[in-house]
Design an enzyme around this catalytic site. Structure first.
Site, PDB file in Angstrom:
ATOM      1  N   CYS A  82       0.771  -1.254  -0.088  1.00 35.70           N
ATOM      2  CA  CYS A  82      -0.140  -0.217  -0.168  1.00 35.70           C
ATOM      3  C   CYS A  82       0.738   1.460   0.033  1.00 35.70           C
ATOM      4  CB  CYS A  82      -0.721   0.005   1.076  1.00 35.70           C
ATOM      5  SG  CYS A  82      -2.194  -1.331   1.383  1.00 35.70           S
ATOM      6  N   HIS A 343      -8.804   4.264  -1.535  1.00 35.76           N
ATOM      7  CA  HIS A 343      -7.361   3.944  -1.777  1.00 35.76           C
ATOM      8  C   HIS A 343      -7.073   2.850  -2.638  1.00 35.76           C
ATOM      9  CE1 HIS A 343      -3.922   2.266  -0.022  1.00 35.76           C
ATOM     10  NE2 HIS A 343      -4.339   1.572   0.821  1.00 35.76           N
TER      11      HIS A 343
END
Length: 394
Positions: A82, A343
């Site tokens: 991430c 995201h």
């Protein structure tokens, strides 16, 4: 050589739910073209490109770049979970700062599927195998998706250790929604209250509700970084300086401490923050605006402490004092953060750069933090990579 590095241009597209976006290469192209237009440059001016994505085959970055131009430049593909987008930015900044190039592009994209994150490789041991063993011992609940077990498990550990209330995490999520309401590029712009968050379906009874988790999202974002000499020669803007940047990986304490707060990257965040602060010659009190990795509301509160905004165990007080929003000490995630903005893994770090660049330029419209001079970016990937970047208005 240690050249000063400036953000000359940024771009991103509107983040969308899975199935509602353009293909990944189109999202990448859109972000690149937007950054070029923002900088006032042609693609022929780019000397290196770093493409960030997590879910995709090799050379997906080239496919996106080729839609903009084919000039023979190096294109390097980056995957750091991430923290992928900010890792691409780290490499682009490093190339310019070292003098290897004068103008580099970092961009990221993700075309995601609905539902919880999962590996596409089931024929080999997972990269997070060591973490999984610790989570199994500390958390249990193998029926719950892995990311929830990790980050909600860290939130539960904070609740047990410091008496933090579940409602405090709900306040963080409600704050994110209020900020995102002013962001036309966010996937969720609807405002929710603390009560709405608390009344959402429980993903883990007493530990986390559905609204405390960020949604899977598709999108792209990009940034162009340049040396001072190149900017002066080309008449480019030099108002946003990358004053400090650190990429840290896990420490022995991540697993040896047998503490879920450490498992989700607390010490990695603290190390990267310390190094970035030292490079920039600032401390937490000097920062005005922050984009941090709120993949779960629990992680936002834990990150306050990791970044040194407050002491360990003091995150709840920071929230209750309103020091994470407009009118408080810091404005955290004026974009709405991962919780409301979305995201898309490869794009997240560059979307954070986009937001903070506009904040320091004074062009963030209704999200503008008054007189913002110093900005902090935090992007986290388990496994692990933690990137902290300090920007200054030059």
């Amino acid at each position: 050589m240690t050249n000063k590095v400036f953000v000359a241009g940024v771009g991103m597209n509107q983040f969308k739910k899975p199935g509602m976006s353009e293909p990944y290469d189109v999202m990448g192209e859109q972000a690149i073209r937007a950054a070029l237009a923002d900088a006032g440059l042609d693609f022929s001016d780019i000397q290196q490109a770093y493409a960030g994505y997590v879910y995709g085959d090799s050379t997906c970055g080239q496919k996106a770049v080729y839609r903009v131009g084919m000039t023979g430049i190096p294109v390097l593909n980056v995957n750091n979970n991430c923290a992928t987008g900010s890792s691409a930015l780290y490499l682009a900044r490093q190339a310019v700062q070292s003098g290897a190039v004068d103008c580099a592009l970092a961009f990221g994209f993700e075309q995601m599927n609905p539902g919880a994150l999962k590996s596409r490789w089931d024929d080999r041991a997972p990269a997070l195998e060591r973490a999984a063993k610790v989570v199994d011992e500390l958390v249990g609940h193998p029926e719950i998706p892995s990311a929830i077990r990790q980050f909600a498990g860290a939130g539960r550990a904070h609740m047990q250790k410091y008496g933090t209330k579940l409602e405090t995490f709900a306040k963080v999520r409600a704050k994110a929604s209020r900020h995102a309401a002013n962001n036309p590029l966010a996937v969720f712009r609807n405002v929710v209250t603390t009560e709405d968050v608390m009344n959402a379906p429980m993903l883990w009874e007493g530990v986390i509700t559905r609204l405390m988790a960020c949604p899977p999202t598709c999108g792209g974002a990009a940034a162009i970084v340049v040396s001072e000499a190149f900017a002066r020669k080309r008449g480019l803007r030099t108002d946003v300086l990358i004053a400090g940047q650190s990429l840290a990986t896990d420490l022995p304490s991540t697993y040896d401490a047998m503490d879920m707060i450490r498992v989700v990257g607390f010490d990695m965040t603290a190390l990267a923050a310390k190094q970035a602060y030292e490079q920039a010659g600032v401390g937490p009190k000097d920062v005005d605006v922050i984009e941090l990795h709120d993949c779960f509301a629990q992680n936002e509160l834990i990150t306050y402490e990791g970044l040194g905004l407050c002491g360990e165990g003091e995150g709840e007080k920071l929230v209750n004092d309103g020091d994470n929003t407009y009118g408080g000490r810091w404005v955290t995630n004026p974009s709405g953060g991962l919780l409301s903005k979305g995201h898309p893994l490869g794009a997240t770090g560059l979307a954070q750069c986009y937001e903070l660049t506009h904040q320091l330029r004074g062009t963030a419209d209704q999200r503008q933090v008054a007189n913002a001079k110093v900005a902090l970016q935090h992007n986290l990937g388990l496994g692990g990579a933690g990137v902290v970047t300090i920007y200054k208005r030059a």
